[in-house]
Design an enzyme around this catalytic site. Structure first.
Site, short mmCIF file in Angstrom:
data_model
loop_
_atom_site.label_atom_id
_atom_site.label_comp_id
_atom_site.label_asym_id
_atom_site.label_seq_id
_atom_site.Cartn_x
_atom_site.Cartn_y
_atom_site.Cartn_z
N ILE A 12 -32.42 -29.98 -22.79
CA ILE A 12 -32.18 -28.56 -23.12
C ILE A 12 -30.68 -28.31 -23.02
CG2 ILE A 12 -32.63 -26.14 -22.53
CD1 ILE A 12 -35.26 -27.08 -21.17
N GLU B 64 -29.21 -36.53 -19.87
CA GLU B 64 -28.45 -35.63 -19.00
C GLU B 64 -29.07 -35.56 -17.61
OE1 GLU B 64 -28.47 -31.42 -19.93
OE2 GLU B 64 -26.65 -31.13 -18.77
N ASP C 137 -30.15 -34.85 -24.59
CA ASP C 137 -29.99 -33.62 -23.80
C ASP C 137 -31.28 -32.84 -23.98
OD1 ASP C 137 -29.33 -31.35 -22.47
OD2 ASP C 137 -27.36 -31.10 -23.41
C1 IPD Z 1 -23.81 -26.34 -21.50
C2 IPD Z 1 -23.80 -25.61 -22.82
C3 IPD Z 1 -22.68 -24.59 -22.84
C4 IPD Z 1 -21.35 -25.22 -22.58
C5 IPD Z 1 -21.38 -25.99 -21.27
C6 IPD Z 1 -22.52 -27.02 -21.28
P1 IPD Z 1 -26.16 -27.19 -20.53
O1 IPD Z 1 -24.84 -27.32 -21.50
O2 IPD Z 1 -23.66 -26.49 -23.89
O3 IPD Z 1 -22.55 -23.97 -24.10
O4 IPD Z 1 -20.35 -24.22 -22.53
O5 IPD Z 1 -20.14 -26.67 -21.16
O6 IPD Z 1 -22.54 -27.69 -20.05
O7 IPD Z 1 -25.62 -27.24 -19.12
O8 IPD Z 1 -26.78 -25.91 -20.83
O9 IPD Z 1 -26.96 -28.38 -20.94
#
Ligand code: IPD
Length: 272
Positions: free
Chosen positions: A91, A73, A89
């Site tokens: 976090i 990511e 990913d």
């Molecule tokens: C987010 C989380 C969140 C979701 C967002 C994602 P991130 O990831 O998974 O629950 O609603 O669409 O982007 O940005 O915390 O890695």
């Protein structure tokens, strides 16, 4: 590279080792963040931690599997020759991470021949380690996972999430306005990966969200599938950024048809 069950278990074992270490490092970092401290900028601290954890994972993967590819990511994009790709990913659930909340996770998926063959979602503050291999079932802390028994849509507890842009959120709210009165209730947990694992564990009946990326769903979609969920996009597509839905068969189709009719895979009408 085609993988045997043994290959998949071996890849999973590496992913688990690395995700455990990355989870420990990230959890220690979270303990040092003070979101109420207005003198510093906690968002930068999270971004730094995101990058550091991804780099740690990239290094560990390549130390053990130097010919593999790594996509992350935070920008890791290493191309190897083995046909095996690691999707990371560092976090997932960064806002939860920032606010000292529990639901965030380190996610590592391993792909071979374009299919996810092993996945781990480590949610260290919860003490939950979710794992799966293709055809080998899904587990949480070693216990086999199964989705909740099928229910009709009006009895379903449905998790969802929202994107970061205002326009997308406005459309997501519009979709939710119709979905909410037709289901048992809605949950917004803040980590797509943990939400998908929630379906796998039977803690919700279904999940949908627009705007996910392969690192958000990679590992967790395999875990949900191996626990008995159907995971996909609209009209037979695999999970994709337009829309990802996860639910046991039957409920999947009911939710799918409702969402398809609402334009849940769009950001709504163009303005102007
Ligand atoms: C987010 C989380 C969140 C979701 C967002 C994602 P991130 O990831 O998974 O629950 O609603 O669409 O982007 O940005 O915390 O890695």
């Amino acid at each position: 590279m085609s993988t045997s069950a043994e290959d998949r278990s071996a890849l999973l074992a590496i992913a688990v080792d690395i995700a455990r270490e990355a989870g420990r490092v990230a959890a220690e970092g979270q303990a040092g963040i003070d979101v109420l401290d207005t003198k510093s900028t906690p968002t930068d601290v999270v971004t730094e931690m995101d990058r550091a954890v991804e780099e740690l994972i990239r290094e560990r993967v390549l130390a053990r599997r130097p010919d593999d590819s790594v996509l992350g990511e935070e920008g890791a994009d290493e191309t190897g020759s083995s046909g095996v790709r690691w999707i990371v990913d560092p976090i997932d659930g960064t806002v939860n991470y920032l606010y000292g909340r529990e639901d965030w996770a380190v996610c590592i998926a391993v792909e071979a021949e374009g299919r996810t063959v092993a996945g781990v979602v480590a949610a260290p503050v919860r003490g939950d380690l979710y794992t799966a291999t293709l055809g080998g079932g899904a587990y949480c802390n070693g216990e086999r996972l199964a989705v909740a028994p099928p229910v009709p849509l009006d009895m379903a507890l449905v998790a969802t999430g929202f994107g970061y842009s205002a326009r997308r959120r406005a459309q997501q709210a519009e979709v939710l306005r119709t979905v909410l009165p037709r289901v048992r209730d809605i949950r917004r947990g803040g980590s797509a990966a943990v939400d998908l694992c929630g379906v796998a564990r039977g803690r919700t009946n279904a999940y949908y969200e627009r705007g996910l990326n392969p690192w958000d769903w990679g590992a967790a979609a395999l875990i949900a599938q191996e626990a008995g969920a159907r995971v996909g996009g609209l009209h037979g597509a695999p999970p994709n950024p337009d829309l990802t839905i996860a639910a046991p068969p039957g409920l999947f189709e009911e939710l799918h048809d409702l969402l398809a009719g609402l334009g849940a895979d769009t950001d709504g009408p163009e303005e102007g």
